[in-house]
Design a protein around this motif. Structure first.
Motif, mmCIF file in Angstrom:
data_model
loop_
_atom_site.group_PDB
_atom_site.id
_atom_site.type_symbol
_atom_site.label_atom_id
_atom_site.label_comp_id
_atom_site.label_asym_id
_atom_site.label_seq_id
_atom_site.Cartn_x
_atom_site.Cartn_y
_atom_site.Cartn_z
ATOM 1 N N TYR A 113 0.892 -1.120 0.146
ATOM 2 C CA TYR A 113 -0.087 0.070 0.109
ATOM 3 C C TYR A 113 0.875 1.176 0.008
ATOM 4 O O TYR A 113 0.907 2.061 0.976
ATOM 5 C CB TYR A 113 -1.157 -0.025 1.211
ATOM 6 C CG TYR A 113 -2.197 -1.036 1.107
ATOM 7 C CD1 TYR A 113 -3.131 -0.750 0.095
ATOM 8 C CD2 TYR A 113 -2.127 -2.357 1.639
ATOM 9 C CE1 TYR A 113 -4.247 -1.718 -0.017
ATOM 10 C CE2 TYR A 113 -2.878 -3.202 1.496
ATOM 11 C CZ TYR A 113 -4.085 -2.699 0.763
ATOM 12 O OH TYR A 113 -4.940 -3.906 0.372
ATOM 13 N N SER A 114 1.724 1.419 -0.956
ATOM 14 C CA SER A 114 2.707 2.432 -1.233
ATOM 15 C C SER A 114 2.658 2.592 -2.668
ATOM 16 O O SER A 114 2.402 1.704 -3.470
ATOM 17 C CB SER A 114 3.769 2.371 -0.352
ATOM 18 O OG SER A 114 4.737 1.331 -1.237
ATOM 19 N N LYS A 115 3.632 3.600 -2.785
ATOM 20 C CA LYS A 115 4.097 4.036 -4.492
ATOM 21 C C LYS A 115 5.020 2.852 -4.580
ATOM 22 O O LYS A 115 5.025 2.753 -5.908
ATOM 23 C CB LYS A 115 4.404 5.336 -4.271
ATOM 24 C CG LYS A 115 4.654 5.954 -5.872
ATOM 25 C CD LYS A 115 5.153 7.383 -6.099
ATOM 26 C CE LYS A 115 4.928 7.975 -7.522
ATOM 27 N NZ LYS A 115 5.177 9.247 -7.529
ATOM 28 N N GLY A 116 5.421 2.127 -3.966
ATOM 29 C CA GLY A 116 6.676 1.241 -4.252
ATOM 30 C C GLY A 116 5.910 -0.209 -4.466
ATOM 31 O O GLY A 116 6.734 -1.021 -4.749
ATOM 32 N N ARG A 117 4.872 -0.234 -4.713
ATOM 33 C CA ARG A 117 3.864 -1.525 -4.856
ATOM 34 C C ARG A 117 4.545 -2.385 -6.063
ATOM 35 O O ARG A 117 4.562 -3.581 -5.829
ATOM 36 C CB ARG A 117 2.521 -1.185 -5.360
ATOM 37 C CG ARG A 117 1.828 -2.621 -5.541
ATOM 38 C CD ARG A 117 0.357 -2.104 -5.824
ATOM 39 N NE ARG A 117 -0.538 -1.581 -4.701
ATOM 40 C CZ ARG A 117 -1.792 -1.820 -4.686
ATOM 41 N NH1 ARG A 117 -2.397 -1.897 -5.672
ATOM 42 N NH2 ARG A 117 -2.230 -1.269 -3.633
ATOM 43 N N GLY A 118 5.006 -1.916 -7.161
ATOM 44 C CA GLY A 118 5.335 -2.555 -8.241
ATOM 45 C C GLY A 118 7.180 -2.941 -8.123
ATOM 46 O O GLY A 118 7.430 -3.512 -9.009
ATOM 47 N N GLY A 119 7.710 -2.278 -7.245
ATOM 48 C CA GLY A 119 9.107 -2.223 -7.222
ATOM 49 C C GLY A 119 9.690 -3.597 -6.444
ATOM 50 O O GLY A 119 8.891 -4.523 -5.913
ATOM 51 N N SER A 120 11.122 -3.795 -6.247
ATOM 52 C CA SER A 120 11.534 -4.888 -5.430
ATOM 53 C C SER A 120 12.329 -4.169 -4.304
ATOM 54 O O SER A 120 12.978 -3.062 -4.542
ATOM 55 C CB SER A 120 12.188 -5.518 -6.463
ATOM 56 O OG SER A 120 13.222 -4.885 -7.000
ATOM 57 N N MET A 121 12.627 -4.980 -3.250
ATOM 58 C CA MET A 121 13.506 -4.403 -2.077
ATOM 59 C C MET A 121 13.107 -2.971 -1.590
ATOM 60 O O MET A 121 13.804 -2.155 -1.503
ATOM 61 C CB MET A 121 14.809 -4.472 -2.780
ATOM 62 C CG MET A 121 15.426 -5.843 -2.888
ATOM 63 S SD MET A 121 15.224 -7.082 -1.515
ATOM 64 C CE MET A 121 16.482 -6.619 -0.457
ATOM 65 N N VAL A 122 11.913 -2.878 -1.487
ATOM 66 C CA VAL A 122 11.089 -1.548 -0.968
ATOM 67 C C VAL A 122 11.518 -1.528 0.399
ATOM 68 O O VAL A 122 11.354 -2.250 1.244
ATOM 69 C CB VAL A 122 9.640 -1.613 -1.359
ATOM 70 C CG1 VAL A 122 9.224 -0.324 -0.917
ATOM 71 C CG2 VAL A 122 9.357 -1.632 -2.712
ATOM 72 N N PRO A 123 12.200 -0.454 0.952
ATOM 73 C CA PRO A 123 12.617 -0.178 2.101
ATOM 74 C C PRO A 123 11.410 0.278 3.155
ATOM 75 O O PRO A 123 10.416 1.227 2.832
ATOM 76 C CB PRO A 123 13.548 1.136 2.215
ATOM 77 C CG PRO A 123 13.224 1.721 0.946
ATOM 78 C CD PRO A 123 12.840 0.708 -0.082
ATOM 79 N N VAL A 124 11.105 -0.417 4.278
ATOM 80 C CA VAL A 124 9.950 -0.114 5.205
ATOM 81 C C VAL A 124 10.489 0.177 6.596
ATOM 82 O O VAL A 124 11.223 -0.820 7.017
ATOM 83 C CB VAL A 124 8.899 -1.307 5.240
ATOM 84 C CG1 VAL A 124 7.939 -0.926 6.293
ATOM 85 C CG2 VAL A 124 8.427 -1.376 3.773
#
Length: 578
Positions: free
Chosen positions: A524-535
């Motif tokens: 549920y972020s703009k990084g939805r379609g990315g990889s290795m998204v930092p949280v």
């Protein structure tokens, strides 16, 4: 998609069986191109949806409830006047055209029985809902004037004329000889689709599959046996005995739906339904909702995107200005060196060579002068320019911070709009933008209608932990504010997204629950379609909202960072409470 004349035929058969003889209890108009009739028939209550939506026009029985406007539109009021409490006499479809006529009997103002027709025309962007009495248009969901169509106008008081024919054969009145004759020299599926009314390309392909014929081979290559088998499959498709199903491809994505021929594809690729209406509602409801949300959010998206572009442009200007004044201390140095050598400088000199006594090796530097000014005036000019750039630099610190905050906020709003799945979500975001001054408040002097208060998403992990996900900034603020100090707060690092709260149990959380919460924060972020998204994540007690900060904006410390490739299937597997 396959909402063709065959699909309409299946739905008309179902609706006619259940609603004929029923009485209309209520009429609502949830959307400008959509009507819902509440009908009491055969001891049961039914809701019939008619929609002339340009993208997904259709008719079917529905179990869903949609909010209607507080004040009924004029078309809805007219329908209530003319067919409210009316009895449905019959429901018809001309041939296999994508047209449905609901014949309704009621008493007119004189007390006499009178029949009217509520007609749904399913024709893409030309779809319409029309009320007709004695061959005259009483009104329609969409008015069609001469400026829009020189062939056929749909306006109150005009004679009703049927939509122009496509000059195709009527499949209900064809015979085998005619069928063989129209096959021609194109592919088999195209020959059926192009020559028969109400048969979509998808349905034509299914008919070919039923006859065990490749839809893409040339029709003139078929032998007599194949042509006969194809005609038998064609008759079976158009003559009822409907068995509704959705067809999926190898990746489990829906290819379309049909009401016949599902057995040729096998259980692995089909999903059967109990009724045509159940299938159509399942297939279209999410698509229709997404389409309407997209349409309703267009103006907000445009406004927010323009504001984002303005912030980006402002940031570029600020960066350019920062670079231009980066060497401002040199101006002060020149002023001081000119002052220190003022008695050795003569007015009219274009430049002067002086020693820089601020450095150990006393290098000689060249300073430009204005010949029109005295040495003292040249020194003051350098000091004045330095002080101006110093003030600019000090102001830029605040302006850059404000612009960065506004940009982060607007990108978060844009992400919230993208995540909205109800009209109420959009109303809440619009209200927030109005309160923040980005959208003008309506000048309506009447009583303010509050935006519906929507709830955050609520998931439950396999081991029983609750996770809440905010869908907009108001929800994000409330989630974070109301969370307990030991709950875990999560948010993507430097990426617009939702606030996520993982509820602790007796101050503890499980590794499984934390993994699920991290995945939800990434998804549920703009990084939805990315990889290795930092949280980033930390206990709620480490999160604070600065005074006067914009909605959804917080600061936090003593956090950890996890990296996740958001997994949609993992999200779908979680239990979602409503």
């Amino acid at each position: 998609m396959a909402f063709d004349g065959i699909a309409v035929s299946a739905l008309v058969a179902e609706i006619g069986e259940k609603l004929t003889g029923g009485r209309i209890d209520k009429i609502t108009q949830p959307e400008k191109d959509e009507i819902v009739l509440a009908v009491r028939s055969q001891g049961a209550n039914h809701k019939l949806l008619l929609t002339a939506n340009a993208t997904f026009p259709r008719i079917h029985l529905t179990a869903k409830h949609k909010e209607s406007p507080a004040v009924a539109p004029m078309f809805c009021m007219l329908l209530r006047k003319h067919i409210g409490s009316g009895r449905i006499v019959k429901i018809t479809q001309p041939g296999l055209e994508r047209v449905v006529s609901i014949h309704i009997e009621g008493r007119n103002e004189m007390g006499d029985l009178e029949e009217k027709q509520l007609i749904l025309e399913i024709m893409g962007r030309h779809s319409n809902i029309i009320l007709v009495s004695k061959g005259v248009v009483l009104d329609a969901a969409k008015h069609v004037s001469a400026s829009l169509s020189a062939v056929r106008q749909i306006l109150p008081g005009r004679d009703f004329t049927e939509a122009p024919s496509q000059d195709k054969h009527d499949p209900l009145n064809t015979n085998e000889a005619e069928f063989h004759g129209v096959l021609g020299e194109t592919t088999v599926a195209k020959a059926i689709f192009h020559n028969y009314t109400g048969v979509s390309s998808f349905s034509a392909g299914v008919i070919c599959q039923m006859a065990e014929i490749d839809p893409n081979i040339q029709a003139n290559q078929l032998d007599h046996r194949q042509k006969t088998a194809l005609f038998e499959a064609f008759k079976q498709a158009i003559n009822g005995g409907f068995a509704p199903y959705i067809l999926y491809n190898n990746t489990k994505n829906p290819q379309g739906f049909a009401f016949f021929g599902g057995s040729v594809f096998g259980d692995e690729f089909t999903q059967e339904f109990q009724s045509p209406s159940e299938l159509v509602e399942y297939f279209y409801s999410s698509k229709d909702t997404a389409d309407r949300i997209r349409q309703r959010s267009q103006d907000m998206r445009r406004v927010v995107q323009n504001l984002i572009d303005r912030c980006v442009k402002k940031a570029d200007i600020q960066a350019k200005t920062t670079a231009e004044i980066a060497d401002r201390d040199t101006l002060r140095l020149y002023g001081e060196l000119v002052t220190a050598n003022i008695y050795a400088i003569k007015q009219g000199q274009p430049m002067v060579l002086v020693q820089n006594f601020y450095e150990e090796d006393l290098p000689t530097i060249e300073i430009e002068l204005n010949p029109q000014k005295t040495p003292a005036e040249n020194a003051q000019a350098y000091f004045k320019k330095y002080n101006k750039q110093k003030r600019t630099a000090e102001a830029l610190v605040t302006q850059v911070a404000q612009n960065e905050e506004e940009l982060a906020y607007l990108e978060a709003v844009m992400q919230s709009i993208a995540q909205s799945d109800t009209v109420a979500d959009l109303m809440q975001i619009r209200e927030e933008l109005q309160e923040e001054g980005f959208i003008k408040k309506p000048k309506n002097k009447g009583k303010k209608r509050d935006a519906a208060q929507t709830k955050p998403l609520h998931f439950v992990t396999p081991d029983g932990f609750d996770i809440f996900v905010g869908k907009n900034n108001q929800q994000n603020d409330q989630l974070t504010k109301n969370a307990d100090k030991d709950d875990i707060w999560l948010h993507t690092k430097h990426i617009p997204g939702s606030h996520v709260i993982l509820k602790a149990k007796a101050g503890q959380i499980s590794d499984i629950a934390l993994e699920e919460a991290v995945n939800l924060a990434g998804f549920y972020s703009k990084g939805r379609g990315g990889s290795m998204v930092p949280v980033d994540y930390c206990p709620r007690k480490n999160v604070r909202k600065p005074a006067k900060a914009k909605p959804g904006m917080v600061i936090y410390d003593n956090y950890k960072t996890a990296h996740i490739t958001p997994d949609e299937e993992r999200v779908k597997a979680l239990s979602l409470k409503v």
